[in-house]
Design an enzyme around this catalytic site. Sequence first.
Site, short mmCIF file in Angstrom:
data_model
loop_
_atom_site.label_atom_id
_atom_site.label_comp_id
_atom_site.label_asym_id
_atom_site.label_seq_id
_atom_site.Cartn_x
_atom_site.Cartn_y
_atom_site.Cartn_z
CB SER A 162 24.49 53.33 26.14
OG SER A 162 25.01 52.09 26.12
CE LYS A 216 21.15 53.19 27.68
NZ LYS A 216 21.44 53.01 29.02
CG HIS A 219 21.13 51.99 23.28
ND1 HIS A 219 21.54 51.09 24.47
CD2 HIS A 219 22.45 52.13 22.58
CE1 HIS A 219 22.74 50.79 24.23
NE2 HIS A 219 23.43 51.48 23.24
CD GLU A 223 22.32 46.74 26.30
OE1 GLU A 223 22.55 48.05 26.05
OE2 GLU A 223 22.13 46.26 27.29
N1 LIG Z 1 25.21 49.97 35.42
C1 LIG Z 1 25.20 49.92 34.22
O1 LIG Z 1 25.92 49.62 33.27
C2 LIG Z 1 24.51 51.13 33.48
C3 LIG Z 1 23.56 51.85 34.46
N2 LIG Z 1 22.66 53.02 34.42
C4 LIG Z 1 21.94 53.59 34.81
O2 LIG Z 1 22.70 54.45 35.60
C5 LIG Z 1 22.17 54.75 37.15
C6 LIG Z 1 23.15 54.10 38.08
O3 LIG Z 1 23.47 52.90 37.76
P1 LIG Z 1 24.66 52.19 38.76
O4 LIG Z 1 25.97 53.04 38.82
O5 LIG Z 1 24.76 50.83 38.06
O6 LIG Z 1 23.93 52.12 40.29
P2 LIG Z 1 22.74 51.39 40.79
O7 LIG Z 1 21.57 51.55 39.82
O8 LIG Z 1 23.22 50.20 41.43
O9 LIG Z 1 22.26 52.65 42.02
C7 LIG Z 1 23.15 52.73 43.09
C8 LIG Z 1 23.34 54.39 43.45
O10 LIG Z 1 21.99 54.58 43.55
C9 LIG Z 1 21.90 55.38 44.85
N3 LIG Z 1 20.62 55.26 45.52
C10 LIG Z 1 19.88 54.14 45.76
N4 LIG Z 1 18.78 54.60 46.21
C11 LIG Z 1 18.72 55.88 46.64
C12 LIG Z 1 17.87 56.64 47.30
N5 LIG Z 1 16.62 56.51 47.66
N6 LIG Z 1 18.23 57.91 47.69
C13 LIG Z 1 19.30 58.33 46.92
N7 LIG Z 1 20.24 57.68 46.41
C14 LIG Z 1 20.17 56.29 46.29
C15 LIG Z 1 22.82 54.56 45.70
O11 LIG Z 1 23.02 55.34 46.85
P3 LIG Z 1 24.04 54.60 47.96
O12 LIG Z 1 25.31 54.33 47.67
O13 LIG Z 1 23.76 55.65 49.18
O14 LIG Z 1 23.21 53.37 48.16
C16 LIG Z 1 23.96 54.50 44.56
O15 LIG Z 1 24.65 55.80 44.49
C17 LIG Z 1 20.93 53.74 37.21
O16 LIG Z 1 19.99 54.28 36.84
C18 LIG Z 1 21.10 52.83 36.03
O17 LIG Z 1 19.84 52.00 35.34
C19 LIG Z 1 22.95 53.28 32.82
C20 LIG Z 1 23.80 52.80 31.87
C21 LIG Z 1 24.44 51.53 32.13
O1 LIG Z 2 21.97 50.50 30.04
C1 LIG Z 2 22.70 49.70 29.84
C2 LIG Z 2 23.55 49.75 28.73
O2 LIG Z 2 23.23 50.57 27.91
C3 LIG Z 2 22.59 48.47 30.95
O3 LIG Z 2 23.69 47.92 30.73
C4 LIG Z 2 21.45 47.81 30.68
O4 LIG Z 2 20.36 48.50 31.64
C5 LIG Z 2 21.41 46.42 31.07
O5 LIG Z 2 20.23 45.98 31.03
P1 LIG Z 2 19.65 44.45 31.75
O6 LIG Z 2 20.16 44.54 33.03
O7 LIG Z 2 18.37 44.56 31.64
O8 LIG Z 2 20.33 43.51 30.73
#
Ligand SMILES: NC(=O)C1=CN([C@@H]2O[C@H](COP(=O)(O)OP(=O)(O)OC[C@H]3O[C@@H](n4cnc5c(N)ncnc54)[C@H](OP(=O)(O)O)[C@@H]3O)[C@@H](O)[C@H]2O)C=CC1
Ligand SMILES: O=C(CO)[C@H](O)[C@H](O)COP(=O)(O)O
Length: 511
Positions: A162, A216, A219, A223
Amino acid sequence: MEPIAGSRPGRPGLGVDGGRGTSRYAGERRDEMTDQANIGVTGLAVMGRNLARNLARHGHTVALHNRHQQRTDDLVAQFGDEGTFVPTGSAAEFVAALERPRKLIVMVKAGGPTDAVIEEFAPLLEDGDMIVDGGNAHFADTRRREKALRERGLHFVGTGVSGGEEGALHGPSIMPGGSREAYASLGPILTDIAADVDGTPCCTHIGPDGAGHFVKMVHNGIEYADMQLIAEAYDLLRHALGLEPAQIADIFRDWNTGRLDSYLIEITAQVLGHVDAATGRPFVDVVVDQAEQKGTGRWTVQTALELGVPTTGIAEAVFARSLSGGAALREAARGLPGPARAPITGAAAETLAADIEQALYASKVVAYAQGFNEIQAGAAEYDWPIDLGAVATIWRGGCIIRAAFLDDIRAAYANDPALPTLLTDGGFAEAVRDAQDSWRSVVATAARLGIPAPGFSSALSYYDALRAQRLPAALVQGQRDYFGAHTYQRVDRPGTFHTEWATRDAAEHEV
Ligand SMILES: NC(=O)C1=CN([C@@H]2O[C@H](COP(=O)(O)OP(=O)(O)OC[C@H]3O[C@@H](n4cnc5c(N)ncnc54)[C@H](OP(=O)(O)O)[C@@H]3O)[C@@H](O)[C@H]2O)C=CC1
Ligand SMILES: O=C(CO)[C@H](O)[C@H](O)COP(=O)(O)O
């Protein structure tokens, strides 16, 4: 409150170039060098890219991989000088670039994409290699994946991360599950890149298999609840007191110097103070008022329902987002009558603003108490030895709910690890007792003015229900017995009873 707590300096001597930063393709590296990457990241969108940079900045040699190679190339082009990266194109190249036992962090979309990535890499790995899933996976998926990969000789470490994009770069809060054996190897790397509060890294081994992702998930549920409560405080300040967003931003800034000191209050002040460049209007007034959700809050509530834990604050927050998104329903109901409203002014306004701070604090204690109770119940259900004080400790920095308040929760569990609820901890009990008159007044004012405050009011109802000597649940039991012979227990003697409601004398008998 400080932005994300700072990361510690890099480990000297780990980078192949002494920290100047190099980036080579795996094939090229193998020709020229003997050392390999000690960690790899696949999935280089916002989170994976910044985690990879954080690792490299801490002296780790980081192998890079993404389904579409453009992201890998972009990372190296923009940030290649931050540390030592080993960019790779194919899965086989990525695996070949990793020293053994291999450690791969997967940061891709949760659900199907995570399974697809696991299936792509698992056949290329060897006994003892570790796949770390840092995405927001459902803990049940993590349990399934951990079991399947364990049977194939691999470690699967479902890890909550997070802190969003900035946290991933400067120090997130990290919640790893999986085996102790895997953590022994991964722990030093993860604690290296985690946030740090008072010399304590915001990373600890939560427990086996899905424990990290469970924590998580909760968490994120907390949030949701915290954000909803803050939003209700804003709504009351705006519509009960008639304040403008910039004025409310000042109030939040002030609150952020006290017991509500937290990242979410801090960013709320910034969002409310922001003016839309295109229109000159407050930013909050040009954003469509429909809150979206990706699912972790809903999972928290679904899981709470299954575990029988009343997480009313989180549920209200999830439902509030759903309600906001129900555009057609809202449109149909928009003209329904409500009370006349005139802004409260003068001394009464000052009192109400202070009362809202109290209501926010007390409701927040309830939301966190419910969340920690859900973790307690999950730990009991799945046999995870989760240390609630350690969870509060690693949430003090790096994560979205980081707050001064978490230190009080840490202290509460240090004082009594078996605390039934945070509400009975001495410090919290006293603070909520002192807040309750204000809290009740705010809920009453919201109801009188027709301003929705589901978080504040459900938290107060929860508090009142918990402290009640008797609940009307006794009547519900009577009703159940009447229409369905569902039986009941008596307060004065053991046993299970049923009343023959249809008979003249409504005779009771033990069943
Ligand atoms: N964004 C946030 O604030 C937070 C996100 N997370 C979690 O972290 C993870 C990554 O989040 P985030 O960085 O936002 O990115 P996304 O959730 O938008 O995922 C994008 C990534 O996933 C890859 N991807 C999607 N589909 C596939 C597939 N079928 N095979 C291989 N790769 C794939 C994409 O590859 P490509 O570039 O090739 O499309 C890209 O690298 C998620 O699980 C999210 O829930 C956790 C905490 C906070
Ligand atoms: O994991 C997170 C932070 O800890 C992401 O920010 C969270 O998934 C956001 O959730 P949502 O889009 O449902 O508001």
